[in-house]
Design an enzyme around this catalytic site. Structure first.
Site, PDB file in Angstrom:
ATOM      1  CB  ALA A  64      36.668  -2.581 -32.614  1.00 22.58           C
ATOM      2  N   GLY A 108      37.106   1.887 -36.070  1.00 23.54           N
ATOM      3  CA  GLY A 108      35.909   2.322 -35.343  1.00 23.54           C
ATOM      4  C   GLY A 108      36.079   3.685 -34.691  1.00 23.54           C
ATOM      5  CD  GLU A 111      33.960   2.270 -39.080  1.00 25.58           C
ATOM      6  OE1 GLU A 111      33.694   1.747 -40.159  1.00 25.58           O
ATOM      7  OE2 GLU A 111      34.145   1.609 -38.052  1.00 25.58           O
ATOM      8  CD  GLU A 131      38.296  -0.560 -40.238  1.00 28.49           C
ATOM      9  OE1 GLU A 131      38.939   0.004 -41.172  1.00 28.49           O
ATOM     10  OE2 GLU A 131      37.489   0.037 -39.513  1.00 28.49           O
TER      11      GLU A 131
HETATM   12  N1  DAK Z   1      42.792  -2.848 -30.045  1.00 29.68           N
HETATM   13  C1  DAK Z   1      43.476  -3.293 -28.959  1.00 29.68           C
HETATM   14  N2  DAK Z   1      44.627  -2.782 -28.537  1.00 29.68           N
HETATM   15  C2  DAK Z   1      45.161  -1.774 -29.245  1.00 29.68           C
HETATM   16  C3  DAK Z   1      44.529  -1.240 -30.386  1.00 29.68           C
HETATM   17  C4  DAK Z   1      43.284  -1.830 -30.792  1.00 29.68           C
HETATM   18  N3  DAK Z   1      42.566  -1.382 -31.855  1.00 29.68           N
HETATM   19  N4  DAK Z   1      45.287  -0.256 -30.885  1.00 29.68           N
HETATM   20  C5  DAK Z   1      46.347  -0.159 -30.069  1.00 29.68           C
HETATM   21  N5  DAK Z   1      46.284  -1.065 -29.074  1.00 29.68           N
HETATM   22  C6  DAK Z   1      47.228  -1.303 -28.001  1.00 29.68           C
HETATM   23  C7  DAK Z   1      48.492  -1.997 -28.523  1.00 29.68           C
HETATM   24  O1  DAK Z   1      48.275  -3.378 -28.620  1.00 29.68           O
HETATM   25  C8  DAK Z   1      49.479  -1.632 -27.434  1.00 29.68           C
HETATM   26  O2  DAK Z   1      49.245  -2.439 -26.318  1.00 29.68           O
HETATM   27  P1  DAK Z   1      50.495  -3.059 -25.461  1.00 29.68           P
HETATM   28  O3  DAK Z   1      51.312  -3.800 -26.443  1.00 29.68           O
HETATM   29  O4  DAK Z   1      51.188  -1.813 -24.923  1.00 29.68           O
HETATM   30  O5  DAK Z   1      49.828  -3.878 -24.416  1.00 29.68           O
HETATM   31  C9  DAK Z   1      49.067  -0.227 -27.058  1.00 29.68           C
HETATM   32  O6  DAK Z   1      47.711  -0.076 -27.495  1.00 29.68           O
HETATM   33  C10 DAK Z   1      49.896   0.832 -27.754  1.00 29.68           C
HETATM   34  O7  DAK Z   1      49.869   0.559 -29.159  1.00 29.68           O
HETATM   35  P2  DAK Z   1      51.212   0.437 -30.021  1.00 29.68           P
HETATM   36  O8  DAK Z   1      52.346  -0.069 -29.203  1.00 29.68           O
HETATM   37  O9  DAK Z   1      50.866  -0.307 -31.246  1.00 29.68           O
HETATM   38  O10 DAK Z   1      51.481   1.976 -30.332  1.00 29.68           O
HETATM   39  P3  DAK Z   1      52.072   2.637 -31.653  1.00 29.68           P
HETATM   40  O11 DAK Z   1      52.201   4.101 -31.339  1.00 29.68           O
HETATM   41  O12 DAK Z   1      53.279   1.886 -32.152  1.00 29.68           O
HETATM   42  O13 DAK Z   1      50.932   2.441 -32.763  1.00 29.68           O
HETATM   43  C11 DAK Z   1      48.645   2.479 -33.628  1.00 29.68           C
HETATM   44  C12 DAK Z   1      49.682   3.021 -32.587  1.00 29.68           C
HETATM   45  C13 DAK Z   1      47.287   3.042 -33.236  1.00 29.68           C
HETATM   46  C14 DAK Z   1      49.042   2.979 -35.015  1.00 29.68           C
HETATM   47  C15 DAK Z   1      48.676   0.930 -33.616  1.00 29.68           C
HETATM   48  O14 DAK Z   1      48.494   0.501 -32.275  1.00 29.68           O
HETATM   49  C16 DAK Z   1      47.608   0.330 -34.465  1.00 29.68           C
HETATM   50  O15 DAK Z   1      47.780   0.197 -35.663  1.00 29.68           O
HETATM   51  N6  DAK Z   1      46.503  -0.100 -33.820  1.00 29.68           N
HETATM   52  C17 DAK Z   1      45.431  -0.832 -34.506  1.00 29.68           C
HETATM   53  C18 DAK Z   1      44.598   0.076 -35.359  1.00 29.68           C
HETATM   54  C19 DAK Z   1      43.526  -0.692 -36.087  1.00 29.68           C
HETATM   55  O16 DAK Z   1      43.782  -1.607 -36.884  1.00 29.68           O
HETATM   56  N7  DAK Z   1      42.266  -0.314 -35.850  1.00 29.68           N
HETATM   57  C20 DAK Z   1      41.117  -0.948 -36.513  1.00 29.68           C
HETATM   58  C21 DAK Z   1      40.538  -2.044 -35.628  1.00 29.68           C
HETATM   59  S1  DAK Z   1      39.067  -2.800 -36.354  1.00 29.68           S
HETATM   60  C22 DAK Z   1      31.293  -1.820 -35.372  1.00 29.68           C
HETATM   61  C23 DAK Z   1      31.923  -0.836 -34.617  1.00 29.68           C
HETATM   62  C24 DAK Z   1      33.297  -0.671 -34.721  1.00 29.68           C
HETATM   63  C25 DAK Z   1      34.045  -1.502 -35.521  1.00 29.68           C
HETATM   64  C26 DAK Z   1      33.402  -2.461 -36.243  1.00 29.68           C
HETATM   65  C27 DAK Z   1      32.030  -2.644 -36.178  1.00 29.68           C
HETATM   66  N8  DAK Z   1      29.886  -2.005 -35.301  1.00 29.68           N
HETATM   67  C28 DAK Z   1      29.047  -1.015 -34.664  1.00 29.68           C
HETATM   68  C29 DAK Z   1      29.257  -3.109 -35.963  1.00 29.68           C
HETATM   69  C30 DAK Z   1      35.468  -1.286 -35.564  1.00 29.68           C
HETATM   70  C31 DAK Z   1      36.432  -2.129 -36.026  1.00 29.68           C
HETATM   71  C32 DAK Z   1      37.828  -1.705 -35.912  1.00 29.68           C
HETATM   72  O17 DAK Z   1      38.127  -0.628 -35.487  1.00 29.68           O
END
Ligand code: DAK
Length: 257
Positions: A64, A108, A111, A131
């Protein structure tokens, strides 16, 4: 439909592509609503027999959108039904949905892939539920579908350490159906989807329903459900055609009825 979702038709296969390259295909309401709208359209199209959901070479979806949700409080998330509206549309699709995953499928994104009927992974795919690093927890099936797919030990490991699992480990542990060299992912996935879509649509849907039933029922209830559906298949013109074609040594011409 907004351009964060692109959809195409390849023969009898509907292809949905998440298209937010600037944010690693992070999921927001527009993405989820766009996927739901594309599924609605493919479900209504009698010509489509299978749906493929994919992202880019770098990311299926990195979860997300963190920037978007970071300041939400409980009441806002609850009242707006954050990301939940339409989230389940993939699950309620009656036609099979294959997730074609290359690169990151995190949070997400993982998921969402698990909500599909099966996952075909590029050898570049990486799955995880990170997360916990953000001070929160999986909210859309990570603690429920992941253990069903890979077992409790690995699900605990992934959810509690936030480590990522590569495609080989994902295949070994039962999360993905196939691992495919990245450059052939779309070709191979569309080929498999076309194979499925070439069969009788009511039978495709009955099989999907029966396999999914196995996760919701006891073995005996599931077997009974399967038996009833199997017997019902003898009411189809396509069953007559399929068996006649076998006996006559020709290719069946299914009519989806
Ligand atoms: N959200 C927003 N931006 C994101 C992002 C995310 N999840 N993941 C990556 N980006 C953005 C980065 O901020 C960066 O943007 P700029 O700085 O260029 O503006 C760009 O994408 C490239 O990312 P990186 O520079 O970080 O690239 P790397 O290759 O170094 O790393 C990475 C890639 C995917 C490993 C890293 O970006 C990362 O760790 N991202 C976050 C992953 C994460 O924590 N995901 C979980 C989020 S919580 C629900 C439905 C869904 C959910 C919950 C409830 N319901 C139906 C109730 C879901 C929740 C989640 O997913």
């Amino acid at each position: 439909m907004s351009n964060v979702i692109l959809s195409e038709i390849h023969g009898k296969v509907g292809l949905i592509r998440i298209n937010r390259p600037e944010a690693m295909n992070a999921l927001n309401n527009d993405v989820v609503d766009g996927i739901a709208a594309a599924i609605d359209a493919f479900e209504a199209d009698e010509n489509i027999g299978c749906i493929v959901l994919t992202g880019s070479e770098k990311a299926f979806a990195a979860g997300a959108d963190i920037g978007f949700m970071k300041d939400f409080d409980y009441m806002h998330a609850y009242k707006t039904d954050f990301i939940t509206r339409n989230w389940e549309r993939i699950k309620t699709a009656r036609k099979p949905v294959i997730a074609a995953v290359a690169g990151f499928a995190l949070g997400g994104g993982c998921e969402m892939a698990m909500m599909c009927d099966m996952i075909f992974a590029a050898d570049t795919a990486r799955f995880g539920q990170p997360e916990i690093r953000l001070g929160t927890m999986p909210g859309a099936g990570g603690t429920q579908r992941l253990p069903r797919a890979v077992g409790k030990a690995k699900a605990m490991d992934l959810c509690l350490t936030a480590r990522m699992m590569d495609a080989a480990e994902a295949e070994k542990s039962g999360l993905v159906a196939r691992v495919i060299p990245a450059e052939q992912l779309m070709e191979e996935t569309l080929k498999a989807a076309a194979t499925i879509a070439g069969y009788s649509l009511p039978v495709i849907m009955m099989i999907k329903e029966a396999v999914n039933r196995s996760f919701e029922s006891s073995l005996n209830e599931g077997l009974l459900f399967e038996r009833r559906a199997f017997h019902a298949s003898f009411g189809l013109e396509d069953q007559k055609e399929g068996m006649a074609a076998f006996v006559e040594k020709r290719k069946p011409a299914f009519k989806n009825r």
